[in-house]
Design a protein around this motif. Sequence first.
Motif, PDB file in Angstrom:
ATOM      1  N   UNK A  64     -79.528 -16.055  28.545  1.00  0.00           N
ATOM      2  CA  UNK A  64     -78.743 -16.086  27.309  1.00  0.00           C
ATOM      3  C   UNK A  64     -79.194 -14.920  26.452  1.00  0.00           C
ATOM      4  N   UNK A  65     -78.378 -14.577  25.473  1.00  0.00           N
ATOM      5  CA  UNK A  65     -78.775 -13.439  24.667  1.00  0.00           C
ATOM      6  C   UNK A  65     -77.897 -13.244  23.454  1.00  0.00           C
ATOM      7  N   UNK A  66     -78.189 -12.157  22.761  1.00  0.00           N
ATOM      8  CA  UNK A  66     -77.441 -11.782  21.566  1.00  0.00           C
ATOM      9  C   UNK A  66     -77.044 -10.309  21.646  1.00  0.00           C
ATOM     10  N   UNK A  67     -75.839 -10.037  21.232  1.00  0.00           N
ATOM     11  CA  UNK A  67     -75.347  -8.679  21.055  1.00  0.00           C
ATOM     12  C   UNK A  67     -74.887  -8.561  19.602  1.00  0.00           C
ATOM     13  N   UNK A  68     -74.603  -7.347  19.176  1.00  0.00           N
ATOM     14  CA  UNK A  68     -74.054  -7.156  17.842  1.00  0.00           C
ATOM     15  C   UNK A  68     -73.094  -5.961  17.838  1.00  0.00           C
ATOM     16  N   UNK A  69     -72.144  -6.031  16.900  1.00  0.00           N
ATOM     17  CA  UNK A  69     -71.188  -4.940  16.740  1.00  0.00           C
ATOM     18  C   UNK A  69     -71.064  -4.622  15.261  1.00  0.00           C
ATOM     19  N   UNK A  70     -71.464  -3.409  14.923  1.00  0.00           N
ATOM     20  CA  UNK A  70     -71.310  -2.928  13.555  1.00  0.00           C
ATOM     21  C   UNK A  70     -69.923  -2.295  13.415  1.00  0.00           C
ATOM     22  N   UNK A  71     -69.392  -2.204  12.215  1.00  0.00           N
ATOM     23  CA  UNK A  71     -68.062  -1.612  12.014  1.00  0.00           C
ATOM     24  C   UNK A  71     -67.979  -0.211  12.599  1.00  0.00           C
ATOM     25  N   UNK A  72     -66.964   0.024  13.404  1.00  0.00           N
ATOM     26  CA  UNK A  72     -66.754   1.339  13.986  1.00  0.00           C
ATOM     27  C   UNK A  72     -67.654   1.680  15.148  1.00  0.00           C
ATOM     28  N   UNK A  73     -68.449   0.726  15.602  1.00  0.00           N
ATOM     29  CA  UNK A  73     -69.373   0.984  16.701  1.00  0.00           C
ATOM     30  C   UNK A  73     -69.110   0.036  17.854  1.00  0.00           C
ATOM     31  N   UNK A  74     -69.663   0.349  19.006  1.00  0.00           N
ATOM     32  CA  UNK A  74     -69.523  -0.525  20.158  1.00  0.00           C
ATOM     33  C   UNK A  74     -70.498  -1.693  20.057  1.00  0.00           C
ATOM     34  N   UNK A  75     -70.225  -2.698  20.867  1.00  0.00           N
ATOM     35  CA  UNK A  75     -71.119  -3.852  20.892  1.00  0.00           C
ATOM     36  C   UNK A  75     -72.369  -3.504  21.693  1.00  0.00           C
ATOM     37  N   UNK A  76     -73.534  -3.720  21.114  1.00  0.00           N
ATOM     38  CA  UNK A  76     -74.804  -3.383  21.740  1.00  0.00           C
ATOM     39  C   UNK A  76     -75.651  -4.629  21.946  1.00  0.00           C
ATOM     40  N   UNK A  86     -76.844  -4.872   9.773  1.00  0.00           N
ATOM     41  CA  UNK A  86     -75.581  -5.521   9.418  1.00  0.00           C
ATOM     42  C   UNK A  86     -74.573  -5.365  10.553  1.00  0.00           C
ATOM     43  N   UNK A  87     -74.018  -6.473  10.970  1.00  0.00           N
ATOM     44  CA  UNK A  87     -73.088  -6.470  12.109  1.00  0.00           C
ATOM     45  C   UNK A  87     -72.595  -7.888  12.328  1.00  0.00           C
ATOM     46  N   UNK A  88     -71.622  -8.004  13.199  1.00  0.00           N
ATOM     47  CA  UNK A  88     -71.261  -9.322  13.726  1.00  0.00           C
ATOM     48  C   UNK A  88     -72.112  -9.555  14.966  1.00  0.00           C
ATOM     49  N   UNK A  89     -72.802 -10.678  14.976  1.00  0.00           N
ATOM     50  CA  UNK A  89     -73.699 -11.012  16.080  1.00  0.00           C
ATOM     51  C   UNK A  89     -73.023 -12.022  17.006  1.00  0.00           C
ATOM     52  N   UNK A  90     -73.064 -11.722  18.284  1.00  0.00           N
ATOM     53  CA  UNK A  90     -72.436 -12.563  19.303  1.00  0.00           C
ATOM     54  C   UNK A  90     -73.503 -13.079  20.259  1.00  0.00           C
TER      55      UNK A  90
END
Length: 119
Positions: free
Chosen positions: A33-45, A89-93
């Motif tokens: 399991x894990x977490x990724x994040x996507x900041x505005x204008x950037x790819x999901x990392x 700051x980002x959306x975390x998935x």
Amino acid sequence: VQLQASGGGLVQAGGSLRLSCVASGSTFGIGAMGWHRRAPGKQRDVVASITSGGITNYSDSVKGRFTISRDNAKNTVYLQMNSLKPEDSAVYYCNADYTYSTRSSQRFWGQGTQVTVSS
């Protein structure tokens, strides 16, 4: 498999947040399991990951500040975030890797939770 993430919010720089992600449904085959994040204008990392046995891995940008953990009995993965910076700051998935067989697996994603760090 359904993933429900929570715990995001607004915090000042230097503060802390704890994200949680609960897996439900057919969870027997969940491995890493894990977490990724996507900041505005950037790819999901990728941010961090943890195997079913507890082996962890972190991106260089969060190493030493974030801690990933899991409770297999509760089908839950956590991300403790300390010393937060505005660039966090980002959306975390959250994600869960489900193994159907030795040749078949699938990654499931949660809906995302917003983390905003003010300077």
